[in-house]
Design a protein around this motif. Structure first.
Motif, PDB file in Angstrom:
ATOM      1  N   ASN A 203       0.761  -1.270   0.234  1.00 38.04           N
ATOM      2  CA  ASN A 203       0.071  -0.061  -0.017  1.00 38.04           C
ATOM      3  C   ASN A 203       0.762   1.251   0.024  1.00 38.04           C
ATOM      4  O   ASN A 203       0.838   2.217  -0.559  1.00 38.04           O
ATOM      5  N   LEU A 204       2.011   1.343   0.774  1.00 39.95           N
ATOM      6  CA  LEU A 204       2.884   2.068   0.982  1.00 39.95           C
ATOM      7  C   LEU A 204       3.446   2.555  -0.395  1.00 39.95           C
ATOM      8  O   LEU A 204       3.275   3.852  -0.833  1.00 39.95           O
ATOM      9  N   LEU A 205       3.875   1.544  -1.276  1.00 44.65           N
ATOM     10  CA  LEU A 205       4.401   1.708  -2.370  1.00 44.65           C
ATOM     11  C   LEU A 205       3.437   2.315  -3.198  1.00 44.65           C
ATOM     12  O   LEU A 205       3.817   3.383  -4.257  1.00 44.65           O
ATOM     13  N   LEU A 206       2.307   1.856  -3.536  1.00 48.41           N
ATOM     14  CA  LEU A 206       1.183   2.203  -4.541  1.00 48.41           C
ATOM     15  C   LEU A 206       0.704   3.699  -4.150  1.00 48.41           C
ATOM     16  O   LEU A 206       0.631   4.643  -5.282  1.00 48.41           O
ATOM     17  N   LEU A 207       0.947   3.896  -3.089  1.00 45.75           N
ATOM     18  CA  LEU A 207       0.251   5.461  -2.686  1.00 45.75           C
ATOM     19  C   LEU A 207       1.341   6.283  -3.053  1.00 45.75           C
ATOM     20  O   LEU A 207       0.876   7.604  -3.338  1.00 45.75           O
ATOM     21  N   GLN A 208       2.530   6.253  -2.932  1.00 51.89           N
ATOM     22  CA  GLN A 208       3.667   6.876  -3.452  1.00 51.89           C
ATOM     23  C   GLN A 208       3.561   7.125  -4.921  1.00 51.89           C
ATOM     24  O   GLN A 208       3.863   8.067  -5.390  1.00 51.89           O
ATOM     25  N   GLN A 209       3.242   5.995  -5.543  1.00 50.39           N
ATOM     26  CA  GLN A 209       3.204   6.005  -6.865  1.00 50.39           C
ATOM     27  C   GLN A 209       1.993   6.899  -7.148  1.00 50.39           C
ATOM     28  O   GLN A 209       2.270   7.535  -8.285  1.00 50.39           O
ATOM     29  N   MET A 210       0.891   6.847  -6.590  1.00 45.48           N
ATOM     30  CA  MET A 210      -0.109   7.924  -7.028  1.00 45.48           C
ATOM     31  C   MET A 210       0.331   9.348  -6.819  1.00 45.48           C
ATOM     32  O   MET A 210      -0.091  10.188  -7.761  1.00 45.48           O
ATOM     33  N   LEU A 211       0.969   9.593  -6.077  1.00 43.92           N
ATOM     34  CA  LEU A 211       1.394  11.021  -5.568  1.00 43.92           C
ATOM     35  C   LEU A 211       2.251  11.346  -6.697  1.00 43.92           C
ATOM     36  O   LEU A 211       2.421  12.544  -7.453  1.00 43.92           O
ATOM     37  N   ALA A 212       3.279  10.479  -6.916  1.00 40.79           N
ATOM     38  CA  ALA A 212       4.311  10.601  -8.052  1.00 40.79           C
ATOM     39  C   ALA A 212       3.876  10.710  -9.614  1.00 40.79           C
ATOM     40  O   ALA A 212       4.592  11.826 -10.162  1.00 40.79           O
ATOM     41  N   GLU A 213       2.572  10.281  -9.878  1.00 42.27           N
ATOM     42  CA  GLU A 213       2.006  10.715 -11.209  1.00 42.27           C
ATOM     43  C   GLU A 213       1.799  12.055 -11.464  1.00 42.27           C
ATOM     44  O   GLU A 213       1.325  12.422 -12.310  1.00 42.27           O
ATOM     45  N   HIS A 214       1.778  13.121 -10.478  1.00 42.23           N
ATOM     46  CA  HIS A 214       1.083  14.384 -10.459  1.00 42.23           C
ATOM     47  C   HIS A 214       2.490  15.291 -10.052  1.00 42.23           C
ATOM     48  O   HIS A 214       2.666  15.434  -8.819  1.00 42.23           O
ATOM     49  N   PRO A 215       3.072  15.802 -10.894  1.00 47.18           N
ATOM     50  CA  PRO A 215       4.191  16.451 -10.804  1.00 47.18           C
ATOM     51  C   PRO A 215       4.152  17.805  -9.786  1.00 47.18           C
ATOM     52  O   PRO A 215       4.951  18.620  -9.374  1.00 47.18           O
ATOM     53  N   SER A 216       2.679  18.254 -10.177  1.00 44.64           N
ATOM     54  CA  SER A 216       2.324  19.614  -9.199  1.00 44.64           C
ATOM     55  C   SER A 216       2.117  19.320  -8.046  1.00 44.64           C
ATOM     56  O   SER A 216       2.081  20.153  -7.143  1.00 44.64           O
ATOM     57  N   ILE A 217       2.265  18.156  -7.216  1.00 41.79           N
ATOM     58  CA  ILE A 217       2.307  17.864  -5.965  1.00 41.79           C
ATOM     59  C   ILE A 217       3.569  17.675  -5.383  1.00 41.79           C
ATOM     60  O   ILE A 217       4.579  17.062  -5.944  1.00 41.79           O
ATOM     61  N   THR A 218       3.785  18.469  -4.111  1.00 38.62           N
ATOM     62  CA  THR A 218       4.995  18.335  -3.485  1.00 38.62           C
ATOM     63  C   THR A 218       4.710  17.757  -2.288  1.00 38.62           C
ATOM     64  O   THR A 218       3.768  18.393  -1.396  1.00 38.62           O
ATOM     65  N   LEU A 219       5.430  16.751  -1.741  1.00 43.52           N
ATOM     66  CA  LEU A 219       5.311  16.064  -0.430  1.00 43.52           C
ATOM     67  C   LEU A 219       6.442  16.496   0.362  1.00 43.52           C
ATOM     68  O   LEU A 219       7.689  16.400   0.145  1.00 43.52           O
ATOM     69  N   GLN A 220       5.973  17.052   1.679  1.00 42.55           N
ATOM     70  CA  GLN A 220       6.987  17.444   2.726  1.00 42.55           C
ATOM     71  C   GLN A 220       6.769  16.377   3.932  1.00 42.55           C
ATOM     72  O   GLN A 220       5.613  16.464   4.595  1.00 42.55           O
ATOM     73  N   ARG A 221       7.609  15.440   4.053  1.00 43.48           N
ATOM     74  CA  ARG A 221       7.554  14.608   5.242  1.00 43.48           C
ATOM     75  C   ARG A 221       7.882  15.117   6.467  1.00 43.48           C
ATOM     76  O   ARG A 221       8.838  16.177   6.635  1.00 43.48           O
ATOM     77  N   SER A 222       7.787  14.601   7.643  1.00 45.29           N
ATOM     78  CA  SER A 222       8.389  14.817   8.960  1.00 45.29           C
ATOM     79  C   SER A 222       8.415  16.456   9.187  1.00 45.29           C
ATOM     80  O   SER A 222       9.165  17.013  10.136  1.00 45.29           O
TER      81      SER A 222
END
Length: 607
Positions: free
Chosen positions: A121-140
């Motif tokens: 699930n983690l891998l696939l949710l990461q892929q869902m986000l990566a498909e959209h270059p206008s999304i920036t993910l900031q962890r921690s």
């Protein structure tokens, strides 16, 4: 308890961290706090047409409970899965088929994509986000504060590792956190605890309001595969005396086993299994030995960081310490110790946290008091109808009834009983847009700490529904940005139209799946009220289909549209009147022979 903006000053202590040495400012179209499944669904929907989206996650692992042990998904029928969550299930099936082969046990053992290993699930949710270059993910990065001017959030500040600070300005904000932390920081009224029975007229509510929330526990991932077993070690603070009372319960037969699939044991081993010999392990409802600790949960929603950590550690001690005791203590009867050692943590899950999930199962925390409060009454059947009450402004639907694992505990921790548990079977229901919007704050949407009563929230608190609410929030946020609207002003019919076009349902229809060319038309007609009145009420409200396995059932009866069915005169007359009320009239409608002909024609006219 409802909290005012003044009272929130105490709650904000949760986010107090050392002054930052490095500061960064980011301006974006849409900012989302919490990369839970709802937050991820919101980000993907918001970024669909290239809007800049910043998704901020307080931990280093996205996905909330879906990547932290909750792999046995709560839903009733496959026909009730829709939108972003349905997309995730398709990705799960594709993953296992490609990695292990189309006829492999893994490909055949993921229960149509609803039961995946957490790391998958983690891998696939990461892929869902990566498909959209206008999304920036900031962890921690954890929320520190929110600035509000004239009923609008003007900026938010987050603190990260090594005193880093992130200031975010955005046109629209979405709170995807389980706790409603951004909502609270923005001064939006919310509730913690249960309403009285008289407040909303709910049959399942308590007589008197209180501050109790559902009990939390870990959703553990365990295995019997020898090469992948990691046996529990003593957790911090372990004291065998805490667990000695379980021996008498085992010897007396009051607790019949260590593991069970339904009742009678301590650790609930969910059916069906996950791929690669793993199981999702949960709390046993109404048992004498529980993994959930509701008396500790009440302090979590408004607790500061130290308080939440103490509660988290207490659950590690109880959930993992109990199993360590059962597997290793010499006083445990041999047959139960042997049984206890059949299972262990899965070695290939959560390697950075001792093979335990990094998040607790926060079943309930804060709940917004928004423009509309979803209650038990929203799950009631429509008068004389197999369907639930019609909500023309619905932006999501669900098919799981109100379910509470308990809000308090009476007696000793081991051997006592939870109070406040309930479950109610209902027909699939709809969720109104007003449950996502605050009463006043104009640029905030809240899909997880959604506006609902305690009883109502006990139906909505499931990841497939939260993902639907997140997806709807993302669509609404995008429209608000494009049209420069307050979230309360977003036309709901535009949100519905877009959701339907991307395969997200707002009303339950059992025979028209998301990939059908008629899906959008049928969903639209259902929102007009056209699908109500097709099947009269059942003698038993919430009538289910045939049982598949455990909590899963075939489609709810009475919820098919039957497009090829001839259009009887009674239905035709009612539908023509409904079409006329929507300014839709044509000879083609008059001449329609089947239900499908009528719905398709009406949908073409409205386009």
């Amino acid at each position: 308890m409802i909290f005012s903006r003044f009272a929130l000053l105490v709650a904000l202590l949760l986010f107090v961290l050392p002054l930052d040495a490095r500061a960064e400012t980011v301006d974006t179209d849409i900012a989302i706090y919490g990369a839970t499944p709802a937050g991820i669904a919101a980000a993907v929907a918001a970024a669909e047409k290239g809007n800049k989206v910043l998704l901020v996650e307080p931990t280093d692992r996205i996905g909330g409970l879906v990547t932290n042990g909750l792999s046995h998904t709560d839903f009733r029928s496959f026909e009730g899965l829709t939108g972003a969550f349905l997309d995730l299930t398709h990705r799960v099936q594709d993953y296992y088929q490609k990695k292990y082969g189309p006829d492999s046990p893994q490909a055949n053992g993921n229960f149509r994509g609803t039961h995946a290993e957490p790391h998958v699930n983690l891998l696939l949710l990461q892929q869902m986000l990566a498909e959209h270059p206008s999304i920036t993910l900031q962890r921690s990065h954890r929320l520190h504060s929110a600035e509000v001017t004239n009923n609008r959030i003007t900026s938010t500040t987050f603190h990260g590792p090594e005193d880093a600070s992130l200031k975010v300005t955005a046109k629209i904000f979405i709170d995807g956190s389980y706790e409603g932390d951004l909502m609270a920081a923005a001064g939006v009224p919310y509730r913690v605890g249960r309403e009285s029975k008289k407040e909303y007229g709910e049959s399942l509510a308590p007589e008197q309001a209180d501050d109790q929330v559902q009990g939390y526990n870990f959703r553990l991932i365990m295995t019997r595969e020898p090469e992948n077993m990691a046996f529990p070690v003593k957790p911090k603070g372990y004291d065998r005396e805490m667990f000695v009372p379980v021996i008498e319960l085992l010897e007396s037969g009051k607790v019949k086993s260590v593991y069970c699939t339904h009742t009678g044991g301590i650790y609930k081993v969910h059916d069906p299994a996950l791929p690669n010999g793993k199981r999702d392990i949960n709390d046993v409802s109404r048992g004498l030995v529980r993994l959930s600790l509701p008396n500790l949960s009440d302090a979590w929603p408004d607790g500061d960081a130290a308080t939440r950590q103490e509660i988290f550690d207490a659950h590690v001690l109880h959930n993992a310490g109990l199993l360590y005791f059962l597997q290793n203590d010499a006083a445990v009867p041999a047959k139960f110790q042997e049984e206890a050692r059949i299972w262990a943590w899965a070695k290939d899950e959560f390697p950075d946290s001792g093979h335990l999930p990094q998040q607790l199962y926060i079943r309930e925390a804060r709940r917004m008091v928004g423009a509309y409060v979803f209650t038990e009454n929203d799950t009631d059947a429509a008068e004389g109808d197999a369907r639930s009450v019609l909500r023309s402004d619905a932006i999501a639907m669900g098919d799981y009834g109100p379910n509470c694992h308990g809000t308090s505990h009476v007696g000793p921790t081991i051997g006592g009983r939870h109070a406040g548990e309930f479950y109610k079977g209902v027909s699939p229901y709809q969720i109104r847009y007003g449950s996502l919007t605050p009463q006043e704050c104009e640029n905030l949407l809240v899909p997880t700490a959604v506006s609902a009563s305690h009883v109502g929230f006990c139906a909505l608190r499931l990841e497939p529904i939260w993902m639907s609410l997140g997806q709807a929030s993302g669509v609404a946020a995008r429209i608000a940005v494009e049209e420069d609207l307050a979230v309360q002003q977003v036309p709901v019919d535009r949100v519905q139209r877009h959701l339907h076009l991307i395969g997200a349902a707002t009303i339950y229809v059992s025979d028209i799946p998301a990939d059908s060319p008629d899906f959008a038309a049928v969903q639209w007609w259902g929102q007009q009220g056209g699908l109500h009145g097709l099947t009269p009420a059942f003698s038993k409200p919430g009538q289910r289909g045939e049982n598949i396995l455990g909590q899963y059932f075939e489609a709810y009866p009475g919820h098919a549209v039957e497009l090829d069915k001839p259009l009887d005169e009674t239905t035709k007359k009612r539908w023509l009147e409904l079409a006329k009320s929507r300014n839709l009239e044509s000879n083609d409608l008059q001449n329609a022979k089947t239900r499908g002909d009528f719905i398709r024609t009406a949908f073409e006219l409205v386009q």
